[in-house]
Design a protein around this motif. Structure first.
Motif, PDB file in Angstrom:
ATOM      1  N   GLU A 184      -5.403   3.691  -3.250  1.00  0.00           N
ATOM      2  CA  GLU A 184      -4.426   3.015  -4.155  1.00  0.00           C
ATOM      3  C   GLU A 184      -4.214   1.369  -3.925  1.00  0.00           C
TER       4      GLU A 184
ATOM      5  N   ARG B  21      -8.142   2.254   1.148  1.00  0.00           N
ATOM      6  CA  ARG B  21      -7.095   3.093   0.851  1.00  0.00           C
ATOM      7  C   ARG B  21      -7.446   3.103  -0.717  1.00  0.00           C
TER       8      ARG B  21
ATOM      9  N   ALA C 273       1.138   4.007  -2.966  1.00  0.00           N
ATOM     10  CA  ALA C 273       0.887   5.431  -2.541  1.00  0.00           C
ATOM     11  C   ALA C 273       1.968   6.517  -3.174  1.00  0.00           C
ATOM     12  N   GLU C 274       3.270   5.764  -3.366  1.00  0.00           N
ATOM     13  CA  GLU C 274       4.338   6.769  -3.576  1.00  0.00           C
ATOM     14  C   GLU C 274       4.386   6.574  -5.201  1.00  0.00           C
TER      15      GLU C 274
ATOM     16  N   ALA D 135       0.953  -1.282   0.001  1.00  0.00           N
ATOM     17  CA  ALA D 135       0.013  -0.159  -0.038  1.00  0.00           C
ATOM     18  C   ALA D 135       0.914   1.253   0.222  1.00  0.00           C
ATOM     19  N   GLU D 136       2.009   1.367   0.818  1.00  0.00           N
ATOM     20  CA  GLU D 136       2.860   2.422   0.771  1.00  0.00           C
ATOM     21  C   GLU D 136       3.646   2.609  -0.599  1.00  0.00           C
TER      22      GLU D 136
ATOM     23  N   TYR E 282      -0.694  -0.100  -8.275  1.00  0.00           N
ATOM     24  CA  TYR E 282      -1.812  -0.392  -7.594  1.00  0.00           C
ATOM     25  C   TYR E 282      -1.250  -1.488  -6.533  1.00  0.00           C
TER      26      TYR E 282
END
Length: 280
Positions: free
Chosen positions: A111, A109, A75-76, A71-72, A81
Motif C-alpha cells: 500500500e 509494503r 491498508a484499510e 501505511a495503516e 496510497y
C-alpha cells in the motif's frame, strides 16, 4: 488570473471547509495530502473526493510515526496510497539508522507507493543544519531505489542542491517534485531529467505568477495535481481548510493557464498518476 476559479466569491467563514467544486468528468488522483492532519475522518475525505471525481489519493508521512499511520490507513482504505519518509525539516536534527531501517521496511509494503516527502528545505532550516538534511535526502534516494518506489521531493528554496544531489546519487526511475515551487527554468530542468512536477493550490495564488509560468511550460505527460491538504487551499478559498476534494479547482486553473481542455489534461494526469503510483 481570469476564469471561474478567480471570479468565484468566498462567502464562508475562514475555519469552514469550502463547498465542493463542480465534479470532474475524468477521474484523477490527489498525488499528495496529509490525511492525518485533516479534521475529517479518512473515509469521509475519500468519499468527499470521489463525489467530485478524485478517484484516489496519496497520504504522506513526515516522520516515523506519521509514516506508520499513513501505511495503516492505506491498508484499510482501497482508495488511499501511502508515502513514507522523514521530512527534511525533521531530518535537520539528524536521523538514526534504526529509523531508516524501518522506513525501508514500510516502503516495501504494497500500500506504500512512494518514498517521501524527502528533500531539502532551506526556508526553515539554518545553514548549519543543511548537511544533516542532505545526508537524509541521500539515504531516502537510496531507499527509493532499493525498494523500487518513486521518490517524492520537498524542495523549498533549495533547487540547485536538490538537482545536484539527485545527479550525484543517481535519481530513482521516477521522481516527483511535490508542490512544485520553482519557475519556468526549473520546470525545464526537471523536464530535461524526466522528473514529474506536481502542482498544488498555490499555483492559483495572486502572487504565484512564476508557478503559473512553470505549469505552462511543463510537459503535459510530466504533470500531476495535488492538494497538500490541509495546506495550500486554492483560490478563492485560500486560508480555509484544504481537502482532496478541492483538486478540481487546481486542475482547472492549470488547464486555463496552459490553454488546454480540462478533460484532456485530466486524462493525461490520470495516466501519469497510474504510471507513477501504480494501477488504480
Amino acid at each position: 488570473m481570469s476564469g471561474a476559479n478567480a471570479r468565484a466569491k468566498d462567502t464562508g467563514r475562514k475555519g469552514d471547509p469550502p463547498p465542493p467544486p463542480e465534479p470532474l468528468d475524468i477521474e484523477i488522483i490527489d498525488s499528495h495530502c496529509h490525511l492525518d492532519l485533516m479534521d475529517a475522518a479518512p473515509a469521509d475525505a475519500v468519499a468527499a473526493a470521489r463525489a467530485v471525481g478524485i478517484r484516489r489519493m496519496v497520504t504522506v508521512g513526515v516522520d516515523l510515526a506519521t509514516s506508520r499511520w499513513q501505511a495503516e490507513v492505506a491498508a484499510e482504505l482501497a482508495d488511499v496510497y501511502a508515502a513514507v519518509a522523514i521530512h527534511p525539516n525533521e531530518a535537520a536534527r539528524g536521523v538514526d539508522e534504526a529509523t531508516f531501517t524501518e522506513l525501508t521496511a514500510l516502503a516495501r509494503r504494497p500500500e506504500v507507493r512512494a518514498v517521501g516527502e524527502t528533500g531539502l528545505d532551506y526556508f526553515r532550516t539554518p545553514p548549519e543544519q543543511h548537511a544533516a538534511q542532505q545526508a537524509s535526502f541521500r539515504r531516502h534516494i537510496a531507499i527509493a531505489k532499493e525498494t523500487g518506489r518513486p521518490l517524492m521531493i520537498h524542495d523549498r528554496e533549495a533547487h540547485d542542491d536538490t538537482l545536484r544531489i539527485l545527479a550525484e546519487e543517481g535519481a530513482p526511475a521516477t521522481v516527483v517534485f511535490h508542490a512544485f515551487s520553482g519557475d519556468a527554468e526549473l520546470a525545464k530542468a526537471c523536464a530535461a531529467a524526466g522528473y514529474v512536477m506536481s502542482f498544488a493550490g498555490n499555483v492559483t495564488f495572486k502572487n504565484a505568477e512564476q508557478l503559473r509560468e512553470a505549469a505552462a511550460v511543463a510537459p503535459r505527460e510530466l504533470l500531476l495535481v495535488e492538494t497538500d491538504a490541509p495546506f495550500l487551499t486554492p483560490m478563492p478559498f485560500r486560508g480555509r481548510p484544504n481537502g482532496p476534494y478541492l483538486v478540481p479547482l487546481t486542475l482547472r486553473a492549470i488547464a486555463e493557464v496552459r490553454g488546454e481542455a480540462v478533460d484532456e489534461l485530466a486524462a493525461t494526469v490520470a495516466a501519469t498518476a497510474e504510471r507513477v503510483f501504480g494501477p488504480w
